[in-house]
Write an enzyme that holds these catalytic residues in place. Structure first.
Site, short mmCIF file in Angstrom:
data_model
loop_
_atom_site.label_atom_id
_atom_site.label_comp_id
_atom_site.label_asym_id
_atom_site.label_seq_id
_atom_site.Cartn_x
_atom_site.Cartn_y
_atom_site.Cartn_z
N ASN A 67 0.85 -1.20 0.00
CA ASN A 67 0.00 0.00 0.00
C ASN A 67 0.88 1.24 0.00
OD1 ASN A 67 0.44 0.96 2.85
ND2 ASN A 67 -0.31 -1.10 3.26
N ASP A 124 -4.79 -5.91 5.40
CA ASP A 124 -5.90 -6.65 6.01
C ASP A 124 -6.00 -8.06 5.44
OD1 ASP A 124 -6.84 -4.58 7.68
OD2 ASP A 124 -7.61 -3.56 5.90
N LYS A 142 8.25 -18.18 -9.07
CA LYS A 142 7.51 -17.13 -9.76
C LYS A 142 6.34 -17.72 -10.56
CE LYS A 142 7.83 -13.40 -13.07
NZ LYS A 142 8.58 -12.77 -14.14
N PHE A 169 -4.91 4.01 13.96
CA PHE A 169 -5.15 4.98 12.88
C PHE A 169 -6.27 4.46 11.99
CE2 PHE A 169 -1.83 8.33 12.38
CZ PHE A 169 -1.20 8.12 13.61
N LYS A 194 -14.65 2.10 14.45
CA LYS A 194 -13.44 1.28 14.51
C LYS A 194 -12.84 1.29 15.92
CE LYS A 194 -11.35 1.12 10.58
NZ LYS A 194 -10.54 1.47 9.41
N LYS A 243 -12.45 -2.20 17.93
CA LYS A 243 -11.13 -2.75 18.26
C LYS A 243 -10.82 -2.67 19.75
CE LYS A 243 -9.06 -1.85 13.76
NZ LYS A 243 -8.00 -2.70 13.19
O1 C5P Z 1 -8.76 -2.45 10.62
P1 C5P Z 1 -8.22 -1.24 9.95
O2 C5P Z 1 -7.11 -1.56 9.03
O3 C5P Z 1 -9.23 -0.42 9.29
O4 C5P Z 1 -7.66 -0.31 11.14
C1 C5P Z 1 -6.51 0.45 11.06
C2 C5P Z 1 -5.73 0.40 12.36
O5 C5P Z 1 -5.59 -0.95 12.77
C3 C5P Z 1 -4.33 0.92 12.19
O6 C5P Z 1 -3.90 1.50 13.40
C4 C5P Z 1 -3.53 -0.33 11.84
O7 C5P Z 1 -2.17 -0.18 12.22
C5 C5P Z 1 -4.25 -1.38 12.70
N1 C5P Z 1 -4.25 -2.71 12.11
C6 C5P Z 1 -3.82 -3.78 12.87
N2 C5P Z 1 -3.82 -5.04 12.35
C7 C5P Z 1 -4.26 -5.27 11.09
C8 C5P Z 1 -4.74 -4.19 10.32
C9 C5P Z 1 -4.71 -2.93 10.87
O8 C5P Z 1 -3.45 -3.58 14.03
N3 C5P Z 1 -4.22 -6.50 10.61
#
Ligand code: C5P
Length: 408
Positions: A207, A276, A286, A325, A339, A343
């Site tokens: 990303n 994600d 490859k 974030f 969120k 979380k």
């Molecule tokens: O779940 P989402 O990606 O929308 O949330 C973003 C936040 O969650 C960010 O702080 C990112 O560092 C954290 N994150 C995480 N583990 C993941 C994906 C995102 O801790 N697998």
């Protein structure tokens, strides 16, 4: 006592730099003077040599100067680079990364904070070119002592006069003062950058995160006396100094590194853009292309923040304090609120990444901080300043929730 590099450039206010130098010394700091060629036409280097009791650096080309790569040695040793007076020419070179003499090379080589005291004719000061350069520098975290109004050397009355030496000294001393911070001695884990999820040995899913925001937070936490573990995904940017830097590539690696560091952390700040999804079955060789479409099966990565929220210490005493974030393009605040609750974290920093001047790959950011107490908008500014605003809020949580640090 800190070592300060005092850059003196070729403005009529150069003579006032002598007073600035004395002021810094009175506050207990050691000064090394770095003069540009034109500065030496206004004030004699001998004056600074006598006051600083150090050799004055006037050229990159003096014999002996390159024996120990002087600009790198000084760049590492100084606690502040102060340029007073700073001409439009040097502002332009700093903004564009031109390093054609000692001072401009020093600016690129040092990680110390930078303070400029611009001084020039009023028309020059308001010129679009100069203003843009000043904005570029401000976005990088460079601070400025505003020039004053008054009689200018060119006979005009207007803005552009070098600020008073006492004002410049006060600004420099404030930047060097040890900060009285609730983070002092605390263990803070900061994540930064993207993660790369391998499809095969040559391709990956990634990303646009540059790591800049996380690096700014790590640097600011370090400045506030925290013991920082920086967990950095793949990025081309140089990380700031930290007690420990752990380099990772994938979300799984970041998960392992963060869970390990979090076991003794007071605060975890997840600024990284963690993938994600990851390829369910990465190929060891490859994958050859075909004419038809390609289907990739992805599986969810572990949610690091959610796992941190389930740690026993977190459930019993709310430590570590958790900051996440949310990079969003639509309904940013509403999604951020949702969120944070889902979380189970304390503070969420919401980023509208649809703006071109905020979020990924730029030096500036505008965010909204959301916690259980309410919301606070942090307007567009350098990521360094946004980092300071985030940590100000984190300090509030630290004061409320944790016992004083045990110093090891
Ligand atoms: O779940 P989402 O990606 O929308 O949330 C973003 C936040 O969650 C960010 O702080 C990112 O560092 C954290 N994150 C995480 N583990 C993941 C994906 C995102 O801790 N697998």
């Amino acid at each position: 006592m800190s070592l300060i590099a005092l850059g003196v450039t070729g403005g009529i206010g150069a003579y006032k730099a002598v007073e600035v130098c004395r002021g810094l010394q009175i506050h207990g700091h050691d000064v090394v003077a770095v003069m540009t060629r034109s500065a030496a036409r206004f004030v004699g280097p001998l004056t600074f040599e006598a006051i600083t009791r150090r050799a004055v650096i006037t050229s990159q080309w003096k014999f002996g100067m390159n024996a120990d790569i002087e600009h790198v040695a000084i760049a590492d040793a100084i606690a502040l680079l102060l340029v007073a007076p700073c001409t439009a020419n040097v502002i332009g070179k700093f903004a564009h990364g031109i390093a054609d003499d000692f001072l401009t090379s020093l600016y690129l080589a040092t990680r110390a904070p930078v303070l400029l005291a611009p001084s020039m004719n009023s028309n020059m000061l308001v010129h679009d070119a100069v203003q843009r350069n000043l904005h570029t520098l401000a976005a990088r975290g460079v601070r400025c002592v505003e020039p004053g109004d008054g009689y200018l050397a060119c006979g005009w009355i207007g803005k552009g006069r070098l600020a008073e030496p006492a004002e410049i000294v006060a600004a420099a001393v404030a930047m060097l003062a040890p900060v009285d911070s609730a983070l002092s001695g605390r263990r803070v884990v900061v994540t930064a950058g993207p993660t790369y999820e391998d499809i095969d040995p040559v391709r990956y899913l990634g990303n646009r995160s540059s790591g800049r925001m996380g690096f700014a937070i790590a640097a600011e936490a370090q400045r506030r006396g925290a013991r920082v573990t920086l967990v950095a995904g793949p990025t081309g940017l140089e990380p700031p100094a930290a007690e420990e830097i752990v380099r990772v590539r994938s979300a799984a690696e970041m998960h392992t590194a963060v869970m390990r560091a979090a076991a003794r952390a007071d605060v975890v700040i997840m600024a990284a853009a963690v993938a994600d999804y990851t390829p369910a079955d990465p190929a060891s060789r490859k994958v050859a292309k075909t004419d038809g479409p390609m289907t990739l099966t992805l599986r969810r990565t572990p949610d690091i923040l959610a796992d941190l929220a389930r740690l026993p210490s977190r459930l019993s005493s709310g430590v570590p304090i958790l900051v996440g974030f949310a990079a969003e393009t639509d309904d940013a605040e509403a999604r951020g609120r949702e969120k944070r609750a889902r979380k189970g974290i304390d503070l969420i920093v919401v980023n509208d990444v649809s703006r071109s001047d905020a979020g990924f790959e730029v030096a500036t950011n505008a965010v909204t901080l959301i916690d259980a107490e309410g919301e606070c908008a942090v307007p567009l500014q350098s990521k360094e300043r946004v980092a300071a605003a985030i940590l100000d809020r984190v300090e509030w949580f630290v004061r409320a929730r944790t016992a004083p640090p045990v110093r090891a």
